[in-house]
Design an enzyme around this catalytic site. Sequence first.
Site, PDB file in Angstrom:
ATOM      1  N   GLU A 172      -8.294  -5.257   5.225  1.00  0.00           N
ATOM      2  CA  GLU A 172      -8.134  -4.901   3.813  1.00  0.00           C
ATOM      3  C   GLU A 172      -6.951  -5.631   3.176  1.00  0.00           C
ATOM      4  O   GLU A 172      -7.018  -6.026   2.014  1.00  0.00           O
ATOM      5  CB  GLU A 172      -7.989  -3.379   3.679  1.00  0.00           C
ATOM      6  N   HIS A 206     -13.105   2.807  -0.007  1.00  0.00           N
ATOM      7  CA  HIS A 206     -13.079   1.752   1.030  1.00  0.00           C
ATOM      8  C   HIS A 206     -13.717   0.463   0.518  1.00  0.00           C
ATOM      9  O   HIS A 206     -14.195  -0.357   1.311  1.00  0.00           O
ATOM     10  CB  HIS A 206     -13.874   2.153   2.308  1.00  0.00           C
ATOM     11  N   ARG A 265      -2.585  -2.085  -3.480  1.00  0.00           N
ATOM     12  CA  ARG A 265      -3.799  -1.297  -3.285  1.00  0.00           C
ATOM     13  C   ARG A 265      -3.737  -0.097  -4.235  1.00  0.00           C
ATOM     14  O   ARG A 265      -2.754   0.652  -4.234  1.00  0.00           O
ATOM     15  CB  ARG A 265      -3.863  -0.797  -1.844  1.00  0.00           C
ATOM     16  N   ASN A 317       0.876  -1.164   0.000  1.00  0.00           N
ATOM     17  CA  ASN A 317       0.000   0.000   0.000  1.00  0.00           C
ATOM     18  C   ASN A 317       0.915   1.216   0.000  1.00  0.00           C
ATOM     19  O   ASN A 317       1.485   1.580   1.032  1.00  0.00           O
ATOM     20  CB  ASN A 317      -0.887  -0.044   1.251  1.00  0.00           C
ATOM     21  N   ARG A 377     -12.925  15.334   7.727  1.00  0.00           N
ATOM     22  CA  ARG A 377     -13.722  15.721   6.552  1.00  0.00           C
ATOM     23  C   ARG A 377     -15.166  15.988   6.942  1.00  0.00           C
ATOM     24  O   ARG A 377     -15.724  15.275   7.786  1.00  0.00           O
ATOM     25  CB  ARG A 377     -13.700  14.614   5.491  1.00  0.00           C
TER      26      ARG A 377
END
Length: 425
Positions: free
Chosen positions: A405, A201, A112, A17, A262
Amino acid sequence: MSSYDAVDTATRVLVLNSGSSSLKYQLLDMRDGSRLAVGMVERIGEKTSRLVHTLPESGGDSSDGGSSGGEGGRERTGRFADHAKALEAVADELAHDGIGLDSPELAAIGHRVVHGGLRFSVPALIDNGVLAEIERLVPLAPLHNPANLLGIRTARALRPDLPQVAVFDTAFHTTMPEYAARYAIDTATADAHRIRRYGFHGTSHAYVSRRTAELLGKDPSEVNVIVLHLGNGASASAVAGGRCVDTSMGLTPLEGLVMGTRSGDIDPAVTFHLRRVAGMSVDEIDELLNKKSGLVGLCGDNDMREIRRRIDEGDERARLAFDIYIHRLKKYIGAYSAVLGRVDAVAFTAGVGENAAEVREAAVAGLEALGLAMDAKRNTVRSGEPRIVSPDGARTAVAVVPTDEELEIARQTFALIGEDRPAIA
Ligand code: AMP
């Protein structure tokens, strides 16, 4: 094709990643999904970079001295000028443990990749054409895709013969129907600039929805699940029979739930107002909404533990931030109940979803009409295992399902490179 010949013994997948100044990695054995090594390099390109390398499940190897770092792992600081130097250092660490990148047991590298646009609905075996397509998607993910590409190019240079697979964060959401994916704006403008809801996601939503079905003892095709991925970034998805039909993030990861930094959903006219009336530049507005909003904007903290601690001390700002966060979550649970019609489970995952019992309790409180209820005792038990926290017999199960993940990326990578590989649990 020679690298495919070792198909029976090659059971390991390295997951990478790659961020703009970081490289996270995990080496997994796909016979049982166990982790042989986990680590990361931070501050690549800066004066002092740091590599942390751990061997979490190396108990079986302890006799032959390979794992000199022991359980705590090893740490190395130095300057890794670029991703190539960082990956070389990772390769050294793995080689030191006898699980290097040149090992015949390494089957593939799974990467990823944040944005796959409409082009990638499934993982892709990387070749020059796939690289060019990922490059074409850079305008949609200007921070992430270039960093992901850097990781891919570096790994290919190191092991050009090894299959490498791109697993996209957006892919799981490509099954959204057009009426959920399109914004109600001028179609020609939207199409010219590829403006639509992509969602993110996706690897987590795919993994958690499938694990939730397993937890219920059903096939994914039989269940409807609302997945609430609540980490520092947060998103919800409505998954019908294993396929995503709606998700809360949109063109970018800014839309939807209140997040650590956010804003999530906001009237787009706020941005015009900030530009015209407050005189802020587009970049300043971008920074405000992505980095200085959400929980941190509301109360100065984005860590849910700290917010809970402040609430316990009577802090009103922290209380209001928490209430706004929960209100938005409830709205999504309600909306996705309507989208799905029947909901078999609501699954909480990621840092907040897995750990913050108060968030789960508050999000579900008052939603009895939707078939939701909480077993207060089950909800407060701490565990790393998937579990049901609603009372027996509830119409809709409430579940806590830790996300993974990296395992999902490894699983998809391994599945792509060979159909008759041994299946993992
Ligand atoms: P993630 O992005 O999935 O790594 O989640 C990170 C977030 O999880 C942190 O910002 C914290 O707010 C939250 N978190 C982690 N551990 C806990 C905990 N024990 N209780 C509440 N929140 C937690």
